[in-house]
Design an enzyme around this catalytic site. Structure first.
Site, PDB file in Angstrom:
ATOM      1  N   ASN A   8      12.475 103.516 -39.758  1.00  0.00           N
ATOM      2  CA  ASN A   8      12.404 104.696 -39.096  1.00  0.00           C
ATOM      3  C   ASN A   8      11.342 104.857 -38.261  1.00  0.00           C
ATOM      4  OD1 ASN A   8      11.898 107.771 -38.763  1.00  0.00           O
ATOM      5  ND2 ASN A   8      13.247 108.030 -40.533  1.00  0.00           N
ATOM      6  N   ASP A  10      10.574 107.561 -36.203  1.00  0.00           N
ATOM      7  CA  ASP A  10      10.529 108.979 -36.004  1.00  0.00           C
ATOM      8  C   ASP A  10       8.975 109.358 -35.384  1.00  0.00           C
ATOM      9  OD1 ASP A  10      13.267 109.461 -36.554  1.00  0.00           O
ATOM     10  OD2 ASP A  10      13.101 110.520 -38.150  1.00  0.00           O
ATOM     11  N   HIS A  11       8.021 108.891 -36.253  1.00  0.00           N
ATOM     12  CA  HIS A  11       6.651 109.340 -36.074  1.00  0.00           C
ATOM     13  C   HIS A  11       6.128 108.659 -35.080  1.00  0.00           C
ATOM     14  CE1 HIS A  11       7.454 112.236 -39.173  1.00  0.00           C
ATOM     15  NE2 HIS A  11       7.535 111.343 -39.883  1.00  0.00           N
ATOM     16  N   ARG A  19       1.664 114.844 -27.099  1.00  0.00           N
ATOM     17  CA  ARG A  19       0.852 114.851 -25.817  1.00  0.00           C
ATOM     18  C   ARG A  19       1.958 115.148 -24.686  1.00  0.00           C
ATOM     19  NH1 ARG A  19      -4.189 113.363 -24.261  1.00  0.00           N
ATOM     20  NH2 ARG A  19      -5.578 114.105 -26.059  1.00  0.00           N
ATOM     21  N   HIS A  44      15.682 110.158 -36.781  1.00  0.00           N
ATOM     22  CA  HIS A  44      16.774 111.446 -37.024  1.00  0.00           C
ATOM     23  C   HIS A  44      16.558 112.432 -35.878  1.00  0.00           C
ATOM     24  CE1 HIS A  44      16.053 115.055 -40.300  1.00  0.00           C
ATOM     25  NE2 HIS A  44      17.126 115.299 -39.213  1.00  0.00           N
ATOM     26  N   ARG A  46      16.508 115.835 -34.628  1.00  0.00           N
ATOM     27  CA  ARG A  46      16.646 117.101 -35.399  1.00  0.00           C
ATOM     28  C   ARG A  46      17.017 118.086 -34.238  1.00  0.00           C
ATOM     29  NH1 ARG A  46      13.174 117.210 -40.219  1.00  0.00           N
ATOM     30  NH2 ARG A  46      13.607 119.246 -39.993  1.00  0.00           N
ATOM     31  N   ARG A  50      12.121 117.822 -32.393  1.00  0.00           N
ATOM     32  CA  ARG A  50      10.480 117.668 -32.535  1.00  0.00           C
ATOM     33  C   ARG A  50       9.787 116.408 -32.559  1.00  0.00           C
ATOM     34  NH1 ARG A  50       9.679 119.200 -38.901  1.00  0.00           N
ATOM     35  NH2 ARG A  50      10.917 121.045 -38.243  1.00  0.00           N
ATOM     36  N   HIS A  51      10.785 115.203 -32.528  1.00  0.00           N
ATOM     37  CA  HIS A  51      10.224 113.942 -32.361  1.00  0.00           C
ATOM     38  C   HIS A  51      11.294 113.030 -31.515  1.00  0.00           C
ATOM     39  CE1 HIS A  51      12.424 113.423 -36.133  1.00  0.00           C
ATOM     40  NE2 HIS A  51      11.276 113.907 -36.699  1.00  0.00           N
ATOM     41  N   GLU A  71      20.179 109.374 -38.415  1.00  0.00           N
ATOM     42  CA  GLU A  71      20.217 110.604 -39.140  1.00  0.00           C
ATOM     43  C   GLU A  71      20.256 111.904 -38.580  1.00  0.00           C
ATOM     44  OE1 GLU A  71      16.499 110.916 -41.353  1.00  0.00           O
ATOM     45  OE2 GLU A  71      16.413 108.824 -41.988  1.00  0.00           O
ATOM     46  N   THR A 101       9.283 117.719 -43.229  1.00  0.00           N
ATOM     47  CA  THR A 101      10.203 116.701 -43.002  1.00  0.00           C
ATOM     48  C   THR A 101      11.438 116.937 -44.084  1.00  0.00           C
ATOM     49  OG1 THR A 101      10.360 114.224 -43.563  1.00  0.00           O
ATOM     50  CG2 THR A 101       8.925 115.613 -44.988  1.00  0.00           C
ATOM     51  N   THR A 102      12.177 116.189 -44.068  1.00  0.00           N
ATOM     52  CA  THR A 102      13.328 116.354 -44.856  1.00  0.00           C
ATOM     53  C   THR A 102      12.862 116.476 -46.499  1.00  0.00           C
ATOM     54  OG1 THR A 102      14.555 114.809 -43.481  1.00  0.00           O
ATOM     55  CG2 THR A 102      15.920 115.558 -45.314  1.00  0.00           C
ATOM     56  N   GLU A 152      22.360 107.561 -49.801  1.00  0.00           N
ATOM     57  CA  GLU A 152      21.068 107.325 -49.830  1.00  0.00           C
ATOM     58  C   GLU A 152      20.218 108.159 -50.788  1.00  0.00           C
ATOM     59  OE1 GLU A 152      18.756 107.260 -45.855  1.00  0.00           O
ATOM     60  OE2 GLU A 152      16.876 106.989 -47.002  1.00  0.00           O
ATOM     61  N   HIS A 191      12.562 107.703 -48.534  1.00  0.00           N
ATOM     62  CA  HIS A 191      11.722 108.912 -48.354  1.00  0.00           C
ATOM     63  C   HIS A 191      10.308 108.923 -49.193  1.00  0.00           C
ATOM     64  CE1 HIS A 191      10.870 112.909 -46.661  1.00  0.00           C
ATOM     65  NE2 HIS A 191      10.110 113.078 -47.690  1.00  0.00           N
ATOM     66  N   GLY A 192       9.176 108.636 -48.344  1.00  0.00           N
ATOM     67  CA  GLY A 192       7.885 108.566 -49.170  1.00  0.00           C
ATOM     68  C   GLY A 192       7.537 107.168 -49.604  1.00  0.00           C
ATOM     69  N   GLY A 213       9.666 105.039 -43.049  1.00  0.00           N
ATOM     70  CA  GLY A 213       9.200 105.207 -41.521  1.00  0.00           C
ATOM     71  C   GLY A 213       7.531 105.503 -41.879  1.00  0.00           C
ATOM     72  N   HIS A 214       7.312 106.940 -42.374  1.00  0.00           N
ATOM     73  CA  HIS A 214       5.950 107.235 -42.393  1.00  0.00           C
ATOM     74  C   HIS A 214       4.838 106.356 -42.691  1.00  0.00           C
ATOM     75  CE1 HIS A 214       2.555 110.180 -43.549  1.00  0.00           C
ATOM     76  NE2 HIS A 214       2.949 110.300 -42.328  1.00  0.00           N
TER      77      HIS A 214
HETATM   78  N1  PXP Z   1      15.676 108.411 -45.459  1.00  0.00           N
HETATM   79  C1  PXP Z   1      15.944 109.993 -45.095  1.00  0.00           C
HETATM   80  C2  PXP Z   1      17.144 110.336 -45.058  1.00  0.00           C
HETATM   81  C3  PXP Z   1      14.859 110.692 -44.315  1.00  0.00           C
HETATM   82  O1  PXP Z   1      15.177 112.107 -43.868  1.00  0.00           O
HETATM   83  C4  PXP Z   1      13.374 110.161 -44.015  1.00  0.00           C
HETATM   84  C5  PXP Z   1      12.464 110.810 -43.283  1.00  0.00           C
HETATM   85  O2  PXP Z   1      12.872 111.036 -41.981  1.00  0.00           O
HETATM   86  C6  PXP Z   1      13.463 108.676 -44.401  1.00  0.00           C
HETATM   87  C7  PXP Z   1      14.274 107.960 -45.328  1.00  0.00           C
HETATM   88  C8  PXP Z   1      11.919 107.983 -44.571  1.00  0.00           C
HETATM   89  O3  PXP Z   1      11.053 108.567 -44.976  1.00  0.00           O
HETATM   90  P1  PXP Z   1       9.422 108.311 -44.894  1.00  0.00           P
HETATM   91  O4  PXP Z   1       9.027 108.776 -43.403  1.00  0.00           O
HETATM   92  O5  PXP Z   1       8.654 109.047 -45.787  1.00  0.00           O
HETATM   93  O6  PXP Z   1       9.391 106.923 -45.065  1.00  0.00           O
END
Ligand code: PXP
Length: 243
Positions: A8, A10-11, A19, A44, A46, A50-51, A71, A101-102, A152, A191-192, A213-214
Site C-alpha cells: 500500500n 498511500d503514505h 508539502r 486508497h 479517499r 488527503r494522500h 481501496e 486511517t481506516t 480482507e 492493517h497494522g 503499507g504504513h
Molecule cells: N488494508 C486496508 C483495507 C486498509 O484500509 C489499509 C490501510 O489503508 C491497509 C490494508 C494497510 O494498513 P497499514 O498501512 O497499517 O499497513
C-alpha cells in the site's frame, strides 16, 4: 510463495501532500515495490484526497504489472472512478472524514442492499471485489451473499493488542479465515502489520494475500535516512567545490 504481498503506497503520497510538491511519487514507489518482488499494489483513494489522488490512480492502473487493488468507500463517486479505471481488484472500506486511517471493518450486514448494488456494478465490469471486514461470521456470510469473491480481514485489533491479548485476536482471525474459505471466499488480511507481527498471520493458511503499507513506508524512511543524508552532504560538497 503461496501468500501474496500487496504494498500500500498511500503514505508515500501523504509525504508528498504534506508539502504540495510532486515528490515523493507514489507511482515511483509502486515500481520499486514491484521490482523488489511485491505481487501487487494497493492504493486508497479517499473522498478528501488527503494522500492518493485521481492522477495517481490513473497512472498506477497503467504501470502496475501485478495486481492493482483500489481501496475505496462504497460511494457513487468512487464507483464511477472504479468503472472508468478498471483496477484488478476493488476493496470496499468504510470511510469517515475525521478518522486518521481506516478504523473499523465494513458493516456489510447493515448496508447489504447498497453494497450488493456496488459489488454487482463492479463485477459486471470484470472487477473482483474484496470487502474489508472484522472476522465476524455474520459479516463474512453477508459478504458472500452480496457477491464479493474475497474478504480482507481487518488485522488492526490483533496488531494493536497487548502481547497477552494477541492470541485471542489471532484465533478470531484464523476462525474467520477458515469459515470464509469453507464458504468459497478468497481470504486476504491487512492493517497494522509490521515486520514484528506479520509472521503469526502468515500461519493462517487460508490467507493468500496481505496488504501492508504504513510499516513498509516507515521502514523505508528509517533505513534510507543514512544514505539520504550522505547524498545531501555530497551535493553540498560538490556545490562548494565548484563555486
Ligand atoms: N488494508 C486496508 C483495507 C486498509 O484500509 C489499509 C490501510 O489503508 C491497509 C490494508 C494497510 O494498513 P497499514 O498501512 O497499517 O499497513
Amino acid at each position: 510463495m503461496d501468500i501474496a504481498l500487496h504494498v500500500n503506497i498511500d503514505h508515500v503520497a501523504t509525504l508528498r501532500q504534506a508539502r504540495g510538491t510532486n515528490y515523493p511519487d507514489p507511482v515511483e514507489a509502486a515500481l520499486i515495490a514491484e521490482r523488489a518482488g511485491a505481487h501487487g499494489i494497493t492504493a486508497h483513494l479517499r473522498e478528501d484526497r488527503r494522500h492518493v489522488n485521481d492522477r495517481d490512480v490513473r497512472v498506477l492502473r497503467e504501470v502496475v504489472r501485478g495486481t492493482f487493488n483500489l481501496e475505496m468507500a462504497a460511494t457513487e463517486e468512487m464507483l464511477a472512478i472504479a468503472l472508468a479505471t478498471v483496477p484488478d481488484h476493488v476493496t470496499l472500506v468504510p470511510e469517515r472524514r475525521e478518522e486518521r486511517t481506516t478504523e473499523g471493518g465494513l458493516d456489510v450486514l447493515s448496508h447489504r442492499e447498497h453494497i450488493r448494488r456496488i459489488v454487482g456494478a463492479l463485477n459486471d465490469r470484470g472487477i473482483r471485489v474484496s470487502l474489508f471486514i472484522a472476522p465476524s461470521r455474520s459479516q463474512i456470510d453477508a459478504s458472500k451473499e452480496v457477491g464479493a469473491v474475497q474478504i480482507e480481514l481487518h488485522t488492526g485489533d490483533y496488531a494493536h493488542a497487548r502481547p497477552h491479548d494477541r492470541a485471542s485476536h489471532l484465533k478470531s482471525l484464523a476462525d474467520g479465515a477458515a469459515h470464509a474459505r469453507a464458504f468459497g471466499l478468497r481470504v486476504a488480511a491487512g492493517h497494522g502489520l509490521t515486520l514484528e507481527n506479520v509472521g503469526q498471520v502468515t500461519a493462517i493458511r487460508e490467507c493468500v494475500e496481505l496488504n501492508i503499507g504504513h510499516a513498509i513506508v516507515s521502514d523505508a524512511v528509517i533505513s534510507g535516512f543514512d544514505g539520504a543524508v550522505r547524498a545531501m552532504l555530497e551535493a553540498i560538497r560538490r556545490g562548494r567545490a565548484s563555486a
